[in-house]
Design a protein around this motif. Structure first.
Motif, PDB file in Angstrom:
ATOM      1  N   LYS A  79      43.845  44.764  52.014  1.00 40.26           N
ATOM      2  CA  LYS A  79      44.826  45.076  50.974  1.00 40.26           C
ATOM      3  C   LYS A  79      46.007  44.110  51.063  1.00 40.26           C
ATOM      4  O   LYS A  79      46.544  43.866  52.136  1.00 40.26           O
TER       5      LYS A  79
ATOM      6  N   PRO B 156      45.820  37.250  43.738  1.00 41.07           N
ATOM      7  CA  PRO B 156      46.074  38.686  43.869  1.00 41.07           C
ATOM      8  C   PRO B 156      47.557  39.016  43.787  1.00 41.07           C
ATOM      9  O   PRO B 156      48.422  38.177  44.041  1.00 41.07           O
ATOM     10  N   LYS B 157      47.813  40.277  43.448  1.00 40.51           N
ATOM     11  CA  LYS B 157      49.169  40.831  43.444  1.00 40.51           C
ATOM     12  C   LYS B 157      49.247  41.879  44.552  1.00 40.51           C
ATOM     13  O   LYS B 157      48.218  42.330  45.059  1.00 40.51           O
TER      14      LYS B 157
ATOM     15  N   ASP C  23      46.564  44.716  45.387  1.00 40.69           N
ATOM     16  CA  ASP C  23      45.179  44.299  45.163  1.00 40.69           C
ATOM     17  C   ASP C  23      44.445  44.212  46.490  1.00 40.69           C
ATOM     18  O   ASP C  23      45.057  44.226  47.559  1.00 40.69           O
ATOM     19  N   TYR C  24      43.147  44.086  46.415  1.00 42.08           N
ATOM     20  CA  TYR C  24      42.307  43.905  47.596  1.00 42.08           C
ATOM     21  C   TYR C  24      41.598  42.560  47.490  1.00 42.08           C
ATOM     22  O   TYR C  24      41.280  42.106  46.392  1.00 42.08           O
TER      23      TYR C  24
ATOM     24  N   ARG D 221      39.031  38.391  44.759  1.00 42.08           N
ATOM     25  CA  ARG D 221      39.909  39.537  44.501  1.00 42.08           C
ATOM     26  C   ARG D 221      39.063  40.669  43.939  1.00 42.08           C
ATOM     27  O   ARG D 221      38.231  40.466  43.060  1.00 42.08           O
TER      28      ARG D 221
ATOM     29  N   ASP E 112      38.979  44.785  42.397  1.00 44.17           N
ATOM     30  CA  ASP E 112      39.816  45.869  41.894  1.00 44.17           C
ATOM     31  C   ASP E 112      39.710  47.027  42.890  1.00 44.17           C
ATOM     32  O   ASP E 112      38.874  47.008  43.796  1.00 44.17           O
ATOM     33  N   GLU E 113      40.571  48.009  42.757  1.00 35.44           N
ATOM     34  CA  GLU E 113      40.631  49.076  43.763  1.00 35.44           C
ATOM     35  C   GLU E 113      39.314  49.839  43.879  1.00 35.44           C
ATOM     36  O   GLU E 113      38.888  50.192  44.977  1.00 35.44           O
TER      37      GLU E 113
END
Length: 73
Positions: free
Chosen positions: A2, A33-34, A37-38, A49, A51-52
């Protein structure tokens, strides 16, 4: 892992998994990523990258594998 911090000026991010944190490079990741993000990390580089939802599914698979891992004795 994360993403908990991003420094675009240095092209790095701090990531966390299970309380362990490290800085990684963002040179080759598919999408920058921000925070929150993962990312999949290999050899100190974010390579993808997620998504959750994808990340949670992947983490669940890793946990399942660890539960069934044979001891190293």
């Amino acid at each position: 892992m994360k993403v908990v911090k991003v420094n675009l000026a240095k092209n790095v991010a701090k990531v966390d998994i299970g309380g362990t944190q490290q800085w990684i490079r963002l040179d080759i990741v598919n999408e920058v990523p921000k925070i929150g993000d993962y990312v999949i990390v290999h050899a100190g580089f974010a390579i993808y990258r997620l998504d959750e939802k994808e990340a949670q599914e992947t983490l669940s698979l890793f946990e399942e594998m660890l539960r069934h891992e044979a001891p190293l004795h």
